[in-house]
Design a protein around this motif. Structure first.
Motif, PDB file in Angstrom:
ATOM      1  N   TRP A 136     -32.156  13.534  32.098  1.00 51.18           N
ATOM      2  CA  TRP A 136     -32.778  12.485  31.256  1.00 51.18           C
ATOM      3  C   TRP A 136     -31.801  12.025  30.172  1.00 51.18           C
ATOM      4  O   TRP A 136     -32.222  11.712  29.053  1.00 51.18           O
ATOM      5  CB  TRP A 136     -34.080  12.946  30.590  1.00 51.18           C
ATOM      6  CG  TRP A 136     -35.034  13.635  31.517  1.00 51.18           C
ATOM      7  CD1 TRP A 136     -35.609  14.851  31.314  1.00 51.18           C
ATOM      8  CD2 TRP A 136     -35.532  13.161  32.778  1.00 51.18           C
ATOM      9  NE1 TRP A 136     -36.434  15.170  32.370  1.00 51.18           N
ATOM     10  CE2 TRP A 136     -36.395  14.161  33.284  1.00 51.18           C
ATOM     11  CE3 TRP A 136     -35.330  12.000  33.535  1.00 51.18           C
ATOM     12  CZ2 TRP A 136     -37.048  14.033  34.508  1.00 51.18           C
ATOM     13  CZ3 TRP A 136     -35.977  11.879  34.749  1.00 51.18           C
ATOM     14  CH2 TRP A 136     -36.821  12.891  35.215  1.00 51.18           C
TER      15      TRP A 136
ATOM     16  N   SER B  89     -35.898  27.138  26.886  1.00 49.36           N
ATOM     17  CA  SER B  89     -35.603  27.913  28.095  1.00 49.36           C
ATOM     18  C   SER B  89     -34.351  27.366  28.811  1.00 49.36           C
ATOM     19  O   SER B  89     -34.088  27.717  29.948  1.00 49.36           O
ATOM     20  CB  SER B  89     -36.804  27.891  29.042  1.00 49.36           C
ATOM     21  OG  SER B  89     -37.002  26.581  29.551  1.00 49.36           O
TER      22      SER B  89
ATOM     23  N   GLU C  34     -33.142  19.899  30.481  1.00 52.24           N
ATOM     24  CA  GLU C  34     -32.638  20.329  31.785  1.00 52.24           C
ATOM     25  C   GLU C  34     -33.786  20.243  32.773  1.00 52.24           C
ATOM     26  O   GLU C  34     -34.941  20.146  32.350  1.00 52.24           O
ATOM     27  CB  GLU C  34     -32.110  21.774  31.691  1.00 52.24           C
ATOM     28  CG  GLU C  34     -30.917  21.889  30.750  1.00 52.24           C
ATOM     29  CD  GLU C  34     -30.377  23.323  30.647  1.00 52.24           C
ATOM     30  OE1 GLU C  34     -30.875  24.198  31.396  1.00 52.24           O
ATOM     31  OE2 GLU C  34     -29.481  23.544  29.827  1.00 52.24           O
ATOM     32  N   PRO C  35     -33.473  20.315  34.083  1.00 52.32           N
ATOM     33  CA  PRO C  35     -34.560  20.198  35.056  1.00 52.32           C
ATOM     34  C   PRO C  35     -35.671  21.227  34.804  1.00 52.32           C
ATOM     35  O   PRO C  35     -36.843  20.914  34.973  1.00 52.32           O
ATOM     36  CB  PRO C  35     -33.869  20.444  36.397  1.00 52.32           C
ATOM     37  CG  PRO C  35     -32.460  19.997  36.162  1.00 52.32           C
ATOM     38  CD  PRO C  35     -32.156  20.331  34.731  1.00 52.32           C
ATOM     39  N   GLY C  36     -35.297  22.422  34.376  1.00 53.46           N
ATOM     40  CA  GLY C  36     -36.323  23.445  34.149  1.00 53.46           C
ATOM     41  C   GLY C  36     -36.712  23.587  32.685  1.00 53.46           C
ATOM     42  O   GLY C  36     -37.524  24.441  32.334  1.00 53.46           O
ATOM     43  N   ALA C  37     -36.112  22.799  31.821  1.00 53.89           N
ATOM     44  CA  ALA C  37     -36.380  22.911  30.385  1.00 53.89           C
ATOM     45  C   ALA C  37     -36.711  21.544  29.825  1.00 53.89           C
ATOM     46  O   ALA C  37     -35.834  20.785  29.446  1.00 53.89           O
ATOM     47  CB  ALA C  37     -35.183  23.518  29.663  1.00 53.89           C
ATOM     48  N   GLY C  38     -37.999  21.210  29.837  1.00 52.23           N
ATOM     49  CA  GLY C  38     -38.455  19.930  29.323  1.00 52.23           C
ATOM     50  C   GLY C  38     -39.178  20.181  28.014  1.00 52.23           C
ATOM     51  O   GLY C  38     -38.564  20.352  26.962  1.00 52.23           O
ATOM     52  N   SER C  39     -40.505  20.243  28.090  1.00 49.74           N
ATOM     53  CA  SER C  39     -41.285  20.593  26.902  1.00 49.74           C
ATOM     54  C   SER C  39     -40.862  21.962  26.369  1.00 49.74           C
ATOM     55  O   SER C  39     -40.854  22.203  25.170  1.00 49.74           O
ATOM     56  CB  SER C  39     -42.771  20.610  27.248  1.00 49.74           C
ATOM     57  OG  SER C  39     -43.254  19.288  27.332  1.00 49.74           O
ATOM     58  N   ASP C  40     -40.512  22.857  27.253  1.00 45.84           N
ATOM     59  CA  ASP C  40     -40.049  24.199  26.883  1.00 45.84           C
ATOM     60  C   ASP C  40     -38.519  24.167  26.787  1.00 45.84           C
ATOM     61  O   ASP C  40     -37.806  24.798  27.563  1.00 45.84           O
ATOM     62  CB  ASP C  40     -40.515  25.195  27.957  1.00 45.84           C
ATOM     63  CG  ASP C  40     -40.161  26.632  27.614  1.00 45.84           C
ATOM     64  OD1 ASP C  40     -39.729  26.902  26.465  1.00 45.84           O
ATOM     65  OD2 ASP C  40     -40.321  27.483  28.511  1.00 45.84           O
TER      66      ASP C  40
ATOM     67  N   ILE D  29     -43.895  10.874  26.780  1.00 46.51           N
ATOM     68  CA  ILE D  29     -43.285  12.034  27.440  1.00 46.51           C
ATOM     69  C   ILE D  29     -42.065  12.526  26.671  1.00 46.51           C
ATOM     70  O   ILE D  29     -41.898  13.732  26.455  1.00 46.51           O
ATOM     71  CB  ILE D  29     -42.896  11.684  28.900  1.00 46.51           C
ATOM     72  CG1 ILE D  29     -44.147  11.378  29.730  1.00 46.51           C
ATOM     73  CG2 ILE D  29     -42.108  12.826  29.531  1.00 46.51           C
ATOM     74  CD1 ILE D  29     -43.870  10.831  31.124  1.00 46.51           C
TER      75      ILE D  29
ATOM     76  N   SER E 293     -43.225  15.728  24.068  1.00 50.85           N
ATOM     77  CA  SER E 293     -44.352  15.012  24.683  1.00 50.85           C
ATOM     78  C   SER E 293     -45.544  15.011  23.727  1.00 50.85           C
ATOM     79  O   SER E 293     -45.620  15.820  22.803  1.00 50.85           O
ATOM     80  CB  SER E 293     -44.739  15.686  26.000  1.00 50.85           C
ATOM     81  OG  SER E 293     -45.337  16.942  25.723  1.00 50.85           O
TER      82      SER E 293
ATOM     83  N   GLN F 112     -43.385  26.188  32.682  1.00 51.10           N
ATOM     84  CA  GLN F 112     -42.858  26.016  31.329  1.00 51.10           C
ATOM     85  C   GLN F 112     -43.494  27.115  30.483  1.00 51.10           C
ATOM     86  O   GLN F 112     -44.643  27.502  30.701  1.00 51.10           O
ATOM     87  CB  GLN F 112     -43.212  24.635  30.756  1.00 51.10           C
ATOM     88  CG  GLN F 112     -42.462  23.478  31.400  1.00 51.10           C
ATOM     89  CD  GLN F 112     -41.007  23.341  30.943  1.00 51.10           C
ATOM     90  OE1 GLN F 112     -40.670  22.647  30.014  1.00 51.10           O
ATOM     91  NE2 GLN F 112     -40.106  24.049  31.638  1.00 51.10           N
ATOM     92  N   PHE F 113     -42.774  27.600  29.509  1.00 51.91           N
ATOM     93  CA  PHE F 113     -43.237  28.704  28.657  1.00 51.91           C
ATOM     94  C   PHE F 113     -43.654  29.911  29.497  1.00 51.91           C
ATOM     95  O   PHE F 113     -44.629  30.601  29.201  1.00 51.91           O
ATOM     96  CB  PHE F 113     -44.406  28.246  27.767  1.00 51.91           C
ATOM     97  CG  PHE F 113     -44.091  27.014  26.957  1.00 51.91           C
ATOM     98  CD1 PHE F 113     -43.291  27.111  25.824  1.00 51.91           C
ATOM     99  CD2 PHE F 113     -44.564  25.771  27.337  1.00 51.91           C
ATOM    100  CE1 PHE F 113     -42.972  25.976  25.076  1.00 51.91           C
ATOM    101  CE2 PHE F 113     -44.246  24.633  26.606  1.00 51.91           C
ATOM    102  CZ  PHE F 113     -43.454  24.733  25.467  1.00 51.91           C
TER     103      PHE F 113
END
Lengths: 383, 399
Positions: B159, B139, B130-136, B378, B382, A272-273
């Motif tokens: 989610w 992206s 998205e699977p690769g974009a949670g907290s971020d 979460i 989060s 992430q980031f």
């Protein structure tokens, strides 16, 4: 001073770890067997059970005098740490340790014949002891046993009897004397599956496996069904609980190890980031704390196992209360932090961490939770 | 300094309480109190009851059909709803999308979608993570490519809460892959019946199905479903997130939870005495209550400032962290109170109330709620992200 396992235990650990790794898929599937199963289902994988007994896993829980090749504290922890690491839900604790100890302790010659079947993996057992109002107190028994010239009649209800549906024989406690709460007057009886008057309401457990509410409606038994002396089961129950708590502490430790391992791996791979989240110091410190707590838990298990055969039952129980209180606290921290640092993925049934978190947390609800253990510790240290 | 509510506010509270006593169906309140699911029908029914009363959209301006309550009134309403064990109002259409449409949507979009949200005709879900974009979140990779009078959308969202009930989804999609992360994102409204959309359930660790994966394969979306301007979606999303953080403290949930724990602890016996008298348990319970009392006042301080027209800032991040910590602690207390009866996994029969529960009243859901509510720290940004925001604002740009 020597903190190494003996060569025999090391071999058992190695072969068990290898076996569990090779059967990871089947073990994972069996965690859901209870939930998906029909009423009366086993809730575990009978094939895995058979292979575990072939490996000597059950034999390791018993002394040579009882037909096994172990039976001491560190034999229990060796087996259960591995079962915990693999997240196994097979009822080794209930059938092997809890009930096995009671039969070995209290059984007469005929009843002890069960031990050979048990060690060979041909017998399932369950202890029907706790009741709706007993919480974690072994002496709170309200179920009654009435004896006539040629029969014993049991009546009452038993709560959350783990492995009850799969059990060929239930070990049922009932009161023959005294009031609920008295240590004197509690007896144990062997009740085969299918005995008239015995009925089960089965259900899955949150962390895998199954349990049942057990109703005893005028269950007629022969006089030979009593296990041990009339009214004298409390001390054996305490001993069986002590052995089970050492095993459960080790199992929880194993589950904690896996939760920590999965989290370590995830921190290294989840991006992430633009970088792995494990490069953030805020998370690194939390991971470090988990590792510190894990070592505390490991030592607490060693303390408890090392005192299981102590001539002083007070010393034994104090060490066990300490270990389970510490593991209750450390386990909660590790389970919750592991979920939090994973994020959403840890909330899914599909990802394996969820199962380990459930094993860790729900273990706190057997034999006495973190607060109850603290209370026992305070009472025993004051004594 | 005066901690009491004004007479008008107290009158308002009485009015809300009376409404709930008269209109909230008893079986619904009972199901909520015991942690049972009320399903889509239950949510739809409560939605309709509130709509009939005109209280469905407290946060909407009057011209769109809202009730123009101020922050204190909204708080009182939420508090009373929790106290009465009313179902949570599903927020995706009413509190998340609607404010965005009201501020950035076209007249046509407002006229079309807002009444349908109120009537319950449309059930919205949120297509952000998205699977690769949670907290971020910035992206995110789901692509929307303009072809004539429509966009073609490809990608995957995850989610998606209650997406299985939704007929519409609002999505963040990437329309300019070359722009800096936040600048190439657009806000699209997508009909879930469009060919190429697939909803796959995600089963959570407590066995429930409340979130989903949503897959988009060459999904054609008319350009008039774009909200605001292309590539400005991040601004709208941020605006939406500030609305997602209303009632973020969950004071009412915590109060109701604490009451449930106390009820159970009075009934459960421990060593021959009610558990609530046990010093270790009582100490834990008291600490949670002490924390909650202080947080409730923090919450009111912020609400009262908001009622005076000041936008909440970093304080809402603080409330989210503290509020979720307290709720999770109460869930932990509940499972402890249930003792061995925390272990069973409540079957559907018990869940739906068709079979009696096993242990003390209210115990069947405690373990599931304990695990399920791990999500509180979460989702919605989060707690780590909230702490980054607090540190960034308070430490002056160094996060």
């Amino acid at each position: 001073m020597n903190f190494e396992l003996t060569e025999e235990r090391q071999m058992l650990q190695d072969s068990l770890r290898r076996f569990l790794r090779d059967h990871q898929k089947a073990l994972q599937a069996s965690t859901l067997l209870g939930a998906g199963g029909e009423e009366g289902a086993r809730g575990f994988d009978a094939e895995i059970w058979r292979k575990l007994s072939e490996l000597g896993v059950i034999g390791a829980l018993f002394s040579e005098a009882d037909g096994g090749f172990g039976g001491q504290g560190f034999d229990l922890t060796t087996v259960f740490e591995e079962l915990g690491r693999a997240g196994a839900v097979e009822p080794v604790l209930d059938t092997g340790v809890l009930c096995g100890s009671l039969i070995a302790d209290l059984g007469n010659k005929d009843q002890r014949a069960f031990l050979a079947d048990l060690i060979e993996g041909n017998l399932q057992l369950a202890l029907a002891h706790g009741e709706a109002n007993s919480r974690y107190d072994l002496a709170q028994v309200e179920a009654l046993a009435k004896t006539s010239a040629d029969a014993i009649v049991l009546s009452g209800r038993k709560a959350v009897v783990v492995n009850a549906e799969a059990a060929d024989v239930l070990l049922v406690s009932a009161r023959e004397d005294g009031a609920s709460g008295a240590e004197e007057g509690i007896s144990l009886f062997l009740v085969p599956r299918g005995t008239a008057g015995l009925s089960l309401r089965g259900y899955p457990l949150m962390a895998g496996g199954r349990a049942a509410e057990v109703d005893l409606d005028e269950v007629h038994l022969p006089l030979s069904a009593r296990l041990g002396e009339r009214g004298q089961a409390h001390e054996a129950l305490l001993r069986a609980r002590a052995r089970s708590e050492v095993a459960l502490a080790a199992e929880t430790l194993g589950a904690m190890e896996t939760a920590v391992d999965l989290t370590k791996e995830y921190l290294g791979t989840r991006q992430q980031f633009g970088r792995p989240i494990g490069t953030f110091q805020a998370l690194q410190h939390r991971m470090a704390q988990m590792l510190i707590e894990l070592e505390q838990a490991r030592s607490a298990v060693i303390n408890a196992a090392g005192h299981l055969e102590s001539p002083s039952t007070a010393e034994r129980d104090l060490q066990i209360a300490a270990a389970r209180n510490l593991i209750g606290r450390a386990g909660r921290l590790i389970a919750e932090e592991a979920i939090q640092m994973h994020g959403g993925i840890a909330m899914t049934q599909e990802y394996e961490l969820a199962h380990f978190a459930k094993r860790i947390i729900m273990a706190d609800h057997r034999f006495g939770d973190t607060d109850t253990q603290l209370e026992r510790f305070i009472d025993l240290s004051a004594a | 300094m005066d901690l009491s509510y004004s007479p008008e506010e107290e009158r308002f509270r009485a009015e809300v309480r009376q409404f709930l006593e008269q209109k909230l169906p008893a079986e619904m309140s009972e199901a909520m109190r015991l942690g049972r699911s009320i399903g889509k029908e239950g949510h739809d029914r409560w939605h309709a009851i509130l709509n009939e009363q005109g209280w469905l959209a407290p946060n909407w301006p009057v011209q769109f059909g809202g009730c123009a309550w101020n922050a204190v009134q909204r708080h009182i309403f939420e508090e009373e709803c929790c106290r009465a064990h009313a179902p949570r109002i599903v927020p995706f259409g009413l509190s998340m999308l609607a404010p965005v449409l009201q501020k950035f949507g076209s007249k046509a979009q407002q006229d079309h979608y807002l009444p349908r949200i109120l009537s319950g005709e449309d059930w919205w879900c949120q297509g952000y993570s998205e699977p690769g974009a949670g907290s971020d979140l910035a992206s995110l990779k789901t692509r929307a490519v303009r072809e004539g009078d429509h966009y073609v959308v490809n990608g995957q969202k995850t989610w998606t809460t209650l997406g299985q009930y939704a007929n519409w989804i609002f999505c963040l999609v990437r329309t300019d892959p070359d722009a800096k992360q936040q600048q190439g994102i657009s806000f699209l409204l997508i009909d879930m019946d469009t060919p190429g959309i697939e909803v796959r359930p995600i089963i959570l660790l407590d066995g429930t199905h409340e979130v989903n994966e949503i897959w988009f394969t060459d999904v054609k979306v008319p350009v008039e479903n774009l909200v605001g301007e292309e590539n400005k979606g991040w601004t709208y999303a941020k605006y939406l997130l500030t609305h997602e953080r209303t009632n973020i403290a969950g004071v009412g949930f915590s109060r109701a939870g604490l009451e449930a724990v106390k009820r159970m602890a009075r009934a459960q016996m421990h060593r021959g005495r009610p558990l609530i008298e046990n010093p270790h348990f009582a100490a834990r319970l008291a600490q949670a209550e002490i924390d909650l009392m202080a947080m409730a006042t923090t919450n009111l301080r912020i609400i009262s400032r908001a009622a005076a027209g000041q936008a909440p800032g970093v304080e809402s991040s603080m409330l989210k962290v503290k509020g979720t910590e307290i709720r999770q602690e109460i869930n932990d207390l509940a499972r402890r109170a249930a003792g061995v009866y925390a272990m069973p996994f409540a079957s559907e029969a018990v869940e739906s109330g068709n079979e009696p529960g096993l242990g003390p009243e209210g115990s069947e859901a405690v373990a599931a709620q304990y695990f399920n509510n791990r999500k509180l720290s979460i989702f919605g940004g989060s707690n780590e992200i909230q702490k980054n925001i607090i540190a960034k604002v308070k430490l002056g740009g160094r996060a």
